[in-house]
Design a protein around this motif. Structure first.
Motif, mmCIF file in Angstrom:
data_model
loop_
_atom_site.group_PDB
_atom_site.id
_atom_site.type_symbol
_atom_site.label_atom_id
_atom_site.label_comp_id
_atom_site.label_asym_id
_atom_site.label_seq_id
_atom_site.Cartn_x
_atom_site.Cartn_y
_atom_site.Cartn_z
ATOM 1 N N CYS A 62 111.407 55.399 54.510
ATOM 2 C CA CYS A 62 111.850 54.058 54.106
ATOM 3 C C CYS A 62 111.403 53.014 55.121
ATOM 4 O O CYS A 62 110.945 51.933 54.748
ATOM 5 C CB CYS A 62 113.366 54.049 53.955
ATOM 6 S SG CYS A 62 114.059 52.491 53.421
ATOM 7 N N ASN A 66 108.345 49.974 54.494
ATOM 8 C CA ASN A 66 108.844 48.606 54.474
ATOM 9 C C ASN A 66 107.743 47.571 54.573
ATOM 10 O O ASN A 66 107.953 46.419 54.208
ATOM 11 C CB ASN A 66 109.847 48.388 55.610
ATOM 12 C CG ASN A 66 110.455 47.022 55.542
ATOM 13 O OD1 ASN A 66 110.888 46.588 54.493
ATOM 14 N ND2 ASN A 66 110.468 46.338 56.656
ATOM 15 N N LYS A 70 108.203 43.782 48.722
ATOM 16 C CA LYS A 70 109.568 44.067 48.307
ATOM 17 C C LYS A 70 109.685 43.896 46.796
ATOM 18 O O LYS A 70 109.141 42.986 46.212
ATOM 19 C CB LYS A 70 110.556 43.122 48.998
ATOM 20 C CG LYS A 70 110.501 43.189 50.493
ATOM 21 C CD LYS A 70 111.021 44.513 50.987
ATOM 22 C CE LYS A 70 111.090 44.586 52.466
ATOM 23 N NZ LYS A 70 109.837 44.745 53.125
ATOM 24 N N ASP A 76 113.069 50.488 44.253
ATOM 25 C CA ASP A 76 113.780 51.323 45.219
ATOM 26 C C ASP A 76 114.093 52.687 44.628
ATOM 27 O O ASP A 76 113.967 53.708 45.308
ATOM 28 C CB ASP A 76 115.075 50.641 45.674
ATOM 29 C CG ASP A 76 114.826 49.472 46.590
ATOM 30 O OD1 ASP A 76 113.794 49.474 47.289
ATOM 31 O OD2 ASP A 76 115.665 48.547 46.610
ATOM 32 N N LEU A 124 126.954 46.408 59.527
ATOM 33 C CA LEU A 124 127.030 45.802 58.192
ATOM 34 C C LEU A 124 128.135 46.416 57.352
ATOM 35 O O LEU A 124 128.742 45.740 56.536
ATOM 36 C CB LEU A 124 125.692 45.957 57.455
ATOM 37 C CG LEU A 124 124.527 45.154 57.984
ATOM 38 C CD1 LEU A 124 123.275 45.491 57.206
ATOM 39 C CD2 LEU A 124 124.820 43.672 57.877
ATOM 40 N N LYS A 144 118.099 52.202 51.045
ATOM 41 C CA LYS A 144 117.275 51.002 50.921
ATOM 42 C C LYS A 144 117.073 50.436 52.322
ATOM 43 O O LYS A 144 117.897 50.646 53.213
ATOM 44 C CB LYS A 144 117.966 49.952 50.045
ATOM 45 C CG LYS A 144 118.168 50.398 48.609
ATOM 46 C CD LYS A 144 118.836 49.321 47.816
ATOM 47 C CE LYS A 144 120.250 49.231 48.302
ATOM 48 N NZ LYS A 144 121.203 48.655 47.400
ATOM 49 N N TYR A 145 116.009 49.701 52.499
ATOM 50 C CA TYR A 145 115.720 49.139 53.819
ATOM 51 C C TYR A 145 116.808 48.145 54.236
ATOM 52 O O TYR A 145 117.108 48.011 55.421
ATOM 53 C CB TYR A 145 114.348 48.467 53.822
ATOM 54 C CG TYR A 145 113.908 48.028 55.191
ATOM 55 C CD1 TYR A 145 113.462 48.958 56.120
ATOM 56 C CD2 TYR A 145 113.955 46.692 55.561
ATOM 57 C CE1 TYR A 145 113.068 48.568 57.381
ATOM 58 C CE2 TYR A 145 113.564 46.291 56.822
ATOM 59 C CZ TYR A 145 113.123 47.238 57.730
ATOM 60 O OH TYR A 145 112.746 46.846 58.985
ATOM 61 N N SER A 146 117.424 47.479 53.273
ATOM 62 C CA SER A 146 118.470 46.507 53.606
ATOM 63 C C SER A 146 119.743 47.179 54.108
ATOM 64 O O SER A 146 120.614 46.506 54.652
ATOM 65 C CB SER A 146 118.783 45.631 52.396
ATOM 66 O OG SER A 146 119.246 46.433 51.330
ATOM 67 N N ASP A 147 119.890 48.498 53.956
ATOM 68 C CA ASP A 147 121.056 49.217 54.464
ATOM 69 C C ASP A 147 120.940 49.516 55.956
ATOM 70 O O ASP A 147 121.935 49.822 56.605
ATOM 71 C CB ASP A 147 121.224 50.553 53.727
ATOM 72 C CG ASP A 147 121.476 50.375 52.250
ATOM 73 O OD1 ASP A 147 121.950 49.298 51.848
ATOM 74 O OD2 ASP A 147 121.193 51.319 51.491
ATOM 75 N N ILE A 149 120.025 48.789 59.970
ATOM 76 C CA ILE A 149 119.933 47.759 61.010
ATOM 77 C C ILE A 149 118.966 48.269 62.068
ATOM 78 O O ILE A 149 119.156 49.341 62.641
ATOM 79 C CB ILE A 149 121.302 47.469 61.647
ATOM 80 C CG1 ILE A 149 122.245 46.840 60.633
ATOM 81 C CG2 ILE A 149 121.148 46.564 62.854
ATOM 82 C CD1 ILE A 149 123.617 46.550 61.185
#
Length: 190
Positions: A62, A66, A70, A76, A124, A144-147, A149
């Motif tokens: 993942c 990146n 996107k 995803d 988060l 997901k990459y947004s999960d 940090i």
């Protein structure tokens, strides 16, 4: 003549055929099939070591992926499905990214009766985000990459920034009501 038509209509069925064609028989067969699937699921729950190894590989993929464009949730899901069958690129040097991942994130594995789950804890989400499911000895990533940090920075002008801006002055938002204290003095009729 009528007797022959009735006899041809009614044919003798064996006991297994009658059982299979009855409603109760079909329900029992379905329940036996479900029990067999559950027993197989119990026997093939991935171990904690396998879950951690596969999830770290999926997280590395993942992070490596990146740099692409996107997309939405479907992209995803397709990427996570393809990660089931692939492994991360070992020639890609992502030492700094993985060190940052281990610094700011914590991967936890939970084993349940029929499956196991992987949760990612970070600033988060203190309760954790489910990033993988393991069932039938297959680890299915949902990361997901947004999960993730990978860096933490300071907030500039923290004391000067207002989180809630007041209404613009040129816009009419109504009058403030005349609010006075109310003191209960008892029932006025008594």
């Amino acid at each position: 003549m009528q007797q022959d038509a009735r006899n041809s209509y009614r044919t003798k069925q064996s006991l297994p055929q009658e059982f299979y064609h009855s409603c109760l028989g079909k329900i029992i067969i379905l329940l036996i099939f479900i029990v067999i699937l559950l027993v197989i699921a119990i026997m093939t729950v991935p171990t904690n070591e396998k879950m951690e190894r596969e999830m770290m590989d999926n997280i590395r993929e993942c992070i490596q992926q990146n740099d692409s464009i996107k997309g939405d949730g479907i992209d995803d899901a397709v990427a996570n499905f393809s990660r089931i069958f692939t492994e991360a690129d070992t020639t890609f040097n992502d030492k700094e990214a993985m060190e940052a991942f281990h610094k700011y994130n914590k991967l936890e594995i939970y084993r349940h009766t029929f499956y196991s789950t992987a949760r990612l804890r970070n600033n988060l989400s203190a309760e954790g985000i489910r990033v993988g499911i393991g069932i039938y000895n297959i680890v299915i990533p949902t990361v997901k990459y947004s999960d993730i940090i990978l860096f933490v920075s300071t907030i500039k002008n923290y004391n000067k920034t207002r989180l809630i801006d007041p209404a613009p002055q040129d816009e009419y938002v109504g009058e403030n009501p005349n609010v006075t204290e109310y003191h209960y003095l008892g029932d006025p009729d008594q």
